[in-house]
Design an enzyme around this catalytic site. Structure first.
Site, mmCIF file in Angstrom:
data_model
loop_
_atom_site.group_PDB
_atom_site.id
_atom_site.type_symbol
_atom_site.label_atom_id
_atom_site.label_comp_id
_atom_site.label_asym_id
_atom_site.label_seq_id
_atom_site.Cartn_x
_atom_site.Cartn_y
_atom_site.Cartn_z
ATOM 1 C CG HIS A 49 -1.578 1.287 1.528
ATOM 2 N ND1 HIS A 49 -2.452 1.905 0.651
ATOM 3 C CD2 HIS A 49 -1.489 2.124 2.604
ATOM 4 C CE1 HIS A 49 -2.872 3.048 1.191
ATOM 5 N NE2 HIS A 49 -2.296 3.202 2.362
ATOM 6 C CD GLU A 77 -4.043 6.678 11.273
ATOM 7 O OE1 GLU A 77 -3.666 6.706 10.081
ATOM 8 O OE2 GLU A 77 -5.205 6.938 11.615
ATOM 9 C CG ASP A 78 -2.300 2.074 10.170
ATOM 10 O OD1 ASP A 78 -3.154 2.023 11.064
ATOM 11 O OD2 ASP A 78 -2.488 2.635 9.074
ATOM 12 C CG ASP A 263 -21.642 16.515 -21.224
ATOM 13 O OD1 ASP A 263 -22.719 15.918 -20.956
ATOM 14 O OD2 ASP A 263 -20.966 17.095 -20.362
HETATM 15 MN MN MN Z 1 -2.685 4.632 4.068
#
Ligand code: MN
Length: 497
Positions: A49, A77-78, A263
């Site tokens: 990721h 954070e993780d 369009d």
């Molecule tokens: Mn992320």
């Protein structure tokens, strides 16, 4: 995955030949360490990721600081990283970016209570206004999360999708990132409103096909006509995204009549110069008659608020079908697809001296207009939440966001004056205050600032001291305290004499 990482280095180097690749490699090793053994819901290692997020940022031509922050954006954070680690390993600049992303990520706008909502929006705004790059990292993060959203449980999918439609896609649009906006919208649409998505996808098929057939024929004719007049042009069909098609179909005047969406596939003419744009418009109209009541929109003469430029015209195509034609230069096209990232990521290596100054000024201008856009956007969200009006909850109104000429944002209470502003910038600044300008105009020092004002403190060369009367109009505690402190010191000096 190491191959993907090599690709990242290659892309980064192609846009920024002087990039510090060593530091990027270090960040990659660091990320692998702090996310050791972590897996994503789809079974891939967590670091995939981070790598994909960084790759998006590199593709948007952003520099190594942003790419590194992309690799590290979840490390606090993780992952297992602490602020001190990031500062000592990568420096303050990169730490601040990661910290900004962490703060924005922790803001939950969906499902929060009314009070939290406004407060959270405010927090998010302050973080994003400080550094636009935080938003770009957040958008890249969200885009990759959406691409892998299939792995999450349905309730989470829906929550993330709706948050994207409400917050991140409009942000990307305001940043004029056309491609990204479309992808964010279309993926989210399919998860947020699956039934509607399927309906639009099913029903629109035949109309897309028909429009594309028309456009193929028109393209051939126009290329020839333009070439006769010596205009080099690239002509493409632009398919409207499912999401924006859906928004249009829901409008009252369209009411699910696909034939009224002119369009659904637009014809796009990309030429070299602005003069060619207008010349092409004339040629287009000589081949296909313009539809009188729909008119021409000249977004070159008058760009849209987000900076979008193009000429749009609607003409009667084959079999009397109305078709939209968009005309723009290559540069406008790049800006419309890549958006503000393209402005922001000006390539320092390629320019020098005067040019650098110019680009610097443009970057500052871009930053300022971005902050303004952000402010408008926040007000729109606020207005769209009627319950907030009903509650007369005016936290946001009671705070002012004002800007330095460089686009740095300061949060000041209602009634704050240029003197409060000067103290907030630096407690020594007011001693050199000659006069103040708001939005380019000189104002009295007790002028009340409002949100969105750009405040400039014009300095004197010598220290001038502080005005006796200032205490009567300043409102911030900081200014009051500093002024009192100053005069106490003066008084005690006088008494000693
Ligand atoms: Mn992320």
């Amino acid at each position: 995955m190491e191959q993907r990482f090599e690709k990242l280095l290659k892309i980064l180097k192609s846009f920024h030949p002087n990039a510090n690749l060593g530091l990027v490699k270090k960040a990659w090793e660091f990320a692998k360490l702090v996310h050791y053994n972590q897996k994503r819901k789809n079974g891939e290692p967590y670091i995939s990721h981070l790598l994909e997020t960084a790759l998006l940022l590199a593709e948007w031509e952003l520099d190594e600081d942003v790419v590194i922050a992309g690799l590290l954006h979840d490390s606090m954070e993780d992952g297992a990283a602490k602020p001190a680690d990031l500062i000592s390993e990568f420096g303050e600049k990169i730490y601040l970016l990661v910290d900004g992303v962490t703060k924005v990520s922790s803001v939950r706008l969906r499902g929060s209570r009314d009070l939290d909502f406004v407060e959270n929006l405010r927090k998010m705004f302050v973080v994003m206004a400080k550094d636009i790059r935080v938003v770009l990292i957040k958008i890249a993060d969200r885009l990759h999360n959406l691409r892998t959203l299939y792995a999450l449980p349905p309730d989470k999918q829906k929550k993330i999708a709706i948050e994207t439609l409400e917050i991140y896609a409009p942000l990307a649009e305001r940043l004029q990132m056309g491609q990204v906006t479309t992808e964010l919208n279309d993926i989210s649409f399919s998860y947020a409103y699956p039934d509607e998505y399927r309906r639009v996808a099913r029903e629109s098929k035949v109309y897309y096909k028909e429009a594309e057939d028309h456009i193929k024929g028109m393209k051939k004719r126009l290329i020839v006509s333009l070439a006769k007049e010596g205009i080099r042009a690239r002509i493409d069909g632009r398919k409207k995204s499912y999401y924006s098609l859906w928004l249009k179909l829901k409008r009252k005047e369209i009411d699910w009549d696909y034939k009224k969406v002119y369009d659904i596939v637009a014809l796009r003419i990309v030429v070299d110069t602005i003069a060619d744009c207008y010349a092409s418009l004339g040629i287009v109209h000589s081949v296909y008659k313009p539809v009188p009541y729909l008119g021409i929109s000249d977004f070159i003469a008058q760009p849209k608020p987000n900076g979008y430029r193009s000429i749009h015209t609607r003409v009667f195509g084959p079999k009397g079908r109305i078709v939209e034609i968009q005309i723009r230069t290559k540069k406008m096209h790049e800006e419309a697809e890549m958006g503000i990232a393209a402005h922001w990521a000006y390539n320092e290596a390629k320019i020098s001296g005067e040019e650098k100054k110019l680009e610097g000024a443009r970057a500052e201008y871009t930053k300022l207009s971005w902050v303004r856009e952000l402010l408008n956007w926040m007000n729109e969200i606020k207005d769209s939440r009627e319950f907030l009006e009903a509650l007369r909850f005016d936290t946001l109104q009671r705070r002012n966001y004002v800007f330095t000429p460089k686009g740095d944002v300061l949060e000041l209470p209602e009634g704050a004056t240029p003197v409060d502003f000067a103290f907030a910038v630096h407690t020594k600044l007011p001693y050199y205050l000659r006069y103040a300008k708001v939005n380019g105009r000189v104002v009295p020092l007790d002028h009340k600032l409002s949100s969105g004002d750009v405040v400039e403190i014009v300095k004197s060369r010598e220290k001038k001291g502080i005005g006796r009367d200032w205490i009567s109009f300043v409102v911030t505690n900081l200014a009051k305290r500093e002024i009192r402190k100053h005069f106490r010191a003066v008084k005690s000096k006088e008494e000693k004499r």
